[in-house]
Design a protein around this motif. Structure first.
Motif: not given
Length: 526
Positions: A38-40, A50-52, A316-323, A457-459
């Motif tokens: 729920q949080k992320y 986008y759930n991470y 941006m969040l997805d990019a930074m987590i991938g980075f 993983s993310s979804i």
């Protein structure tokens, strides 16, 4: 003031490396996982999320990533880009694919014109042309309607438009917007063009030749192949072909085409699905209104990407987590796993988008860098992939971060109940199970059956895959790749790596070879 600095000169990068790593198997344990799921999570455009939660991050990691995003000036650099700065340093060009779907910032002028007006004008010309084809006012020599459209192009002129067409084909049929079947010829291998030509009625087919420069070897070769087939069928090729090219291209004013539609050097091939490159084939296949909805979804996601708050900016969040996974955790690959058959070619498009953009070992100024950049991208739709390469993902020696995509509803709408659940419910159950299985694993005394877990993983979850949500999905990944390029201080908008092979191939065909090049040429009797 914008500063273009290498990653390893940023203080926040050193601080990020000091943050404690997250043990995914602990934070995603079943009793804690519900709160974390729920949080992320962050909303995207057009009902996507986008759930991470199953990524190796916590509040401390996210705070450090946010500091790095601020020091690297990601939001400011995007603002520079959409306001018309010369971001493509390799080719000394602006980067304007966002303008094809909306005005984010200031008016951008180039080549003596307002570029937003230029793109809108071309979109209207394409829409008018498509409507005339659908009505039959533009028809074949016998006055009969065209029933099939065939795109001839390679790289970004094929992968993105093909993926988008396949993504919407069933939706369009269900929603009565399907106008024409689309086919694609890309490979210079004659078997590709032959297979397509043998599968269609050429007399009722309209061909789109896509080449920005008008000099792409594979595309021009396939054009000649198609023109030869049309002539052999007793047809005039000039009455069956249109072009999507630049205004300065040799194709622009050619008598070989019914009409030519224009793009420009400010839109890279892999970013061109929302330009005329995708617009012509998608408008002909589904109607201009569907293409307009696609652009609307992309524009909505672009607006979110302009946010300066990383936690409200999904790209941006997805990019930074991938980075973080690439440069701190040391993971070399990323798998794109859409649980939607309609997205069967979406991973192939993202493979080009990401690897051609960020497969660089020098910075924006041509100087060598001392840190890793873009990951290897691969993927297939679920559940097919589960019976293919998931074995390595679950129990292999390398950890591969995963990006799932899933939808609550199918495109067809009708489904059947089999053994207490529908096909769509079974599909969704599989993706849910995979996320948790990868994260938690399963202990077993039999080491062959032991799953270590800790596989991040993310979804991205949506209600339904439709033109708007597809546009948002595409823009999300385009912007993710852009932000990662900014972090690495590389130019994500040229592709010198594809040029050397082209040059050598021309030498082979001209019989200007020596050494190994000559020897390999002899093996093929060239």
């Amino acid at each position: 003031m914008i500063n273009w600095n290498n990653l390893d000169t940023l203080k926040s990068f050193d601080e990020l490396k000091k943050v404690n790593r997250v043990e995914l198997t602990k934070v995603m344990a079943l009793e804690n996982g519900a709160e974390r799921v729920q949080k992320y999570s962050v909303p995207m455009a057009e009902g996507l999320t986008y759930n991470y939660a199953a990524k190796e991050v916590d509040d401390d990691v996210l705070a450090a990533l946010d500091n790095l995003a601020k020091e690297a000036q990601l939001a400011e650099k995007f603002e520079e880009l959409y306001n018309g700065a010369v971001i493509n340093t390799g080719e000394k060009r602006m980067v304007l694919h966002h303008l094809t779907r909306g005005q984010l910032g200031n008016k951008v002028e180039a080549d003596g014109v307002d570029k937003r007006e230029f793109y809108e004008k071309e979109q209207k010309r394409i829409a008018d042309f498509a409507n005339k084809v659908h009505s039959g006012s533009i028809a074949n020599a016998k006055g009969e309607k065209f029933t099939t459209v065939v795109q001839i192009g390679i790289g970004g002129s094929d992968l993105g438009p093909r993926a988008m067409y396949l993504a919407l084909e069933n939706w369009a049929k269900k929603n009565n917007t399907f106008k024409m079947e689309a086919k694609f010829i890309s490979n210079v291998d004659p078997d590709d063009a032959s297979a397509i030509l043998n599968s269609i009625d050429v007399a009722h087919s309209l061909f789109i030749l896509v080449s920005k420069s008008g000099t792409t070897l594979e595309t021009l070769t396939n054009q000649s192949f198609v023109m030869d087939a049309l002539k052999k069928a007793g047809l005039d090729p000039a009455k069956h072909m249109i072009a999507v090219t630049s205004e300065t291209s040799p194709l622009a004013k050619s008598d070989d085409f019914i009409e030519a539609f224009y793009m420009d050097d400010y839109i890279g091939g892999r970013y061109s699905s929302t330009s005329g490159v995708g617009g012509a084939v998608l408008s002909l296949a589904f109607g201009p209104d569907v293409f307009a909805q696609f652009l609307e979804g992309a524009a909505a996601e672009d607006k979110l990407a302009a946010s300066k708050d990383m936690m409200k900016n999904p790209a941006m969040l997805d990019a930074m987590i991938g980075f973080y996974e690439r440069n701190v955790l040391g993971y070399e690959s990323t798998a794109i796993l859409p649980y939607s058959q309609a997205l069967s070619r979406f991973p192939a498009h993202l493979q080009q988008l990401d690897m051609e953009s960020n497969g660089k070992s020098v910075n924006r100024f041509g100087e060598a860098i001392d840190y890793v950049t873009g990951p290897v991208i691969f993927g297939e739709p679920g559940t097919n992939g589960q019976h293919s390469f998931y074995q390595l993902l679950h129990q292999g020696t390398n950890i591969v971060p995963l990006q799932f995509i899933g939808f609550k509803k199918s495109q067809i709408g009708n489904d059947v109940d089999i053994q207490g659940s529908t096909s769509q419910q079974k599909l969704c159950a599989n993706v849910v199970a995979q996320i948790v299985a990868f994260a938690l694993g399963k202990a077993d005394e039999n080491k062959n059956k032991n799953f270590e877990g800790g596989r991040p993983s993310s979804i991205i979850i949506g209600d339904e895959l439709n033109p708007k949500s597809l546009g948002a999905l595409l823009a999300h990944f385009e912007n993710k790749v852009m932000f990662q390029g900014f972090v690495w201080n590389i130019n994500s908008f040229d592709q010198e790596g594809v040029q050397l092979g082209k040059t050598l191939a021309k030498r082979v065909l001209a019989h200007e070879t020596e050494g190994a090049l000559a020897a390999y040429s002899k093996l093929f009797n060239i």
